[in-house]
Scaffold this motif. Structure first.
Motif: not given
Length: 352
Positions: A23-24, A175-179, A324-335, A337-343
């Motif tokens: 966050l910092a 979450l750092d989705l690049d890592n 199917p479930k792992t792809e759905k999970a990957h979509e669901d964790i996009q919320i 992203k550090w850019e979103n939560v920090s702002s």
């Protein structure tokens, strides 16, 4: 905007410390000035941060350098709260952000002229479950922290109206989705289960271990349990491998080495639990008792305190097409992203 994040002692290695460091970092990218206020004994942060670190002594005097071996006061955390309050009285800021029940009191009582916020990353009283005087005192302090009148931001909707916590603001951990991302999976000769090996009762690790022992009898050497940060009391048990990732890059490598991640936590199941979202980001099948955003569409759910159910769910996953479930999970964790939560939190700082 100048933001101060006071710490009771120093930095730690648990996921909550990553949240603060990141966050910092992202607030600074947005133009804010961020300062961690840490005890003089503090070592270098495990999770890197670009923020300035100012240190305070046991007398609450500010310093620019830490000192290895600098002593804690005799009463430990209870005395440090007074030291922290004195240090804050000597500072200036636009926002002061408490992030633990033990820093909430000093922030509230300090004379610093700033907006005073409290970021709640979990309901802390549940973590003080041992029948000792120390833990009883800590539980009382943590409960009272939610009624101090600070502007409270929680890290999941479940805490908006939860026991003593009452607020209308929440910001997810990031979450750092690049890592944390999926790598090409190699088919190995063994089937690898994974879990975080901390032994606190509420983590549910004992149920994962019991499930593994049941599966080991059935599958023999073809199945292993790889425990990140596993307790040394489990070292030497057949099929259990203890792993200590150093930093997030190695942690992502660990998740990607697994065939299934197991999470058997027993409390606050509608909160966010880092190993769950990190595994989902790495597109690893997750068997869990709960935690956002896990549900029956993106994970395999089991009841709490039930090792047999965990073992049976592993058998089920072995027979399924998990994509199917792992792809759905990957979509669901996009919320997350550090850019979103920090702002989002910066907006609360500006407008509340």
């Amino acid at each position: 905007m100048k933001i101060i994040i006071p710490l009771l002692g120093g930095f730690g290695k648990a996921g909550g410390w990553r949240v603060l460091s990141q966050l910092a970092n992202y607030w600074m990218k947005s133009g804010a000035e961020v300062v961690f206020l840490a005890h003089k004994s503090t070592e270098k942060p495990y999770f890197p941060t670009a923020a300035e670190i100012i240190y305070y002594t046991n007398d609450g005097v500010l310093d620019t350098v830490s000192e290895s071996g600098y002593p804690f006061p005799k009463l430990g955390a209870l005395s440090l709260r007074r030291s922290l309050k004195k240090a804050l009285n000597r500072m200036e800021a636009d926002v002061v952000l408490a992030t633990h029940s033990f820093t909430a009191g000093p922030v509230r009582k300090s004379a610093i002229r700033a907006k005073k916020f409290y970021y709640v990353q979990a309901y802390e009283p549940d973590f003080y479950y041992k029948n000792s005087l120390k833990e009883k005192i800590y539980k009382i302090i943590s409960r009272k922290s939610y009624g101090l009148g600070l502007k409270t931001i929680v890290n999941a909707p479940m805490y908006l109206d939860f026991n003593e916590i009452k607020t209308d603001m929440y910001v997810f951990p990031g979450l750092d989705l690049d890592n944390f991302k999926g790598w090409p999976k190699k088919k190995g000769t063994k089937f690898i289960l994974g879990t975080i090996g901390r032994l606190e009762e509420y983590k549910g690790t004992s149920y994962v271990v019991e499930a593994f022992r049941e599966l080991r009898k059935e599958f023999g050497v073809d199945i292993e349990l790889h425990m990140a940060f596993g307790d040394q009391s489990l070292a030497g048990e057949e099929g259990i491998v203890l792993i200590t990732p150093q930093g997030d890059a190695e942690l992502a490598e660990y998740y990607n080495s697994l065939d299934i991640y197991l999470c058997a936590g027993t409390i606050q199941l509608e909160a966010v639990h880092y190993p769950v979202i990190e595994s989902m980001a790495c597109q690893v099948p997750v068997i869990t008792t709960g935690y956002l955003p896990a549900d029956h569409t993106n994970a395999w759910m089991v009841p709490v305190k039930n090792s047999s159910a965990i073992a049976e769910k592993v058998r089920q996953v072995l027979k399924e097409d998990v994509i199917p479930k792992t792809e759905k999970a990957h979509e669901d964790i996009q919320i997350f992203k550090w850019e979103n939560v920090s702002s989002k939190m910066l907006e609360y700082f500006k407008n509340r």
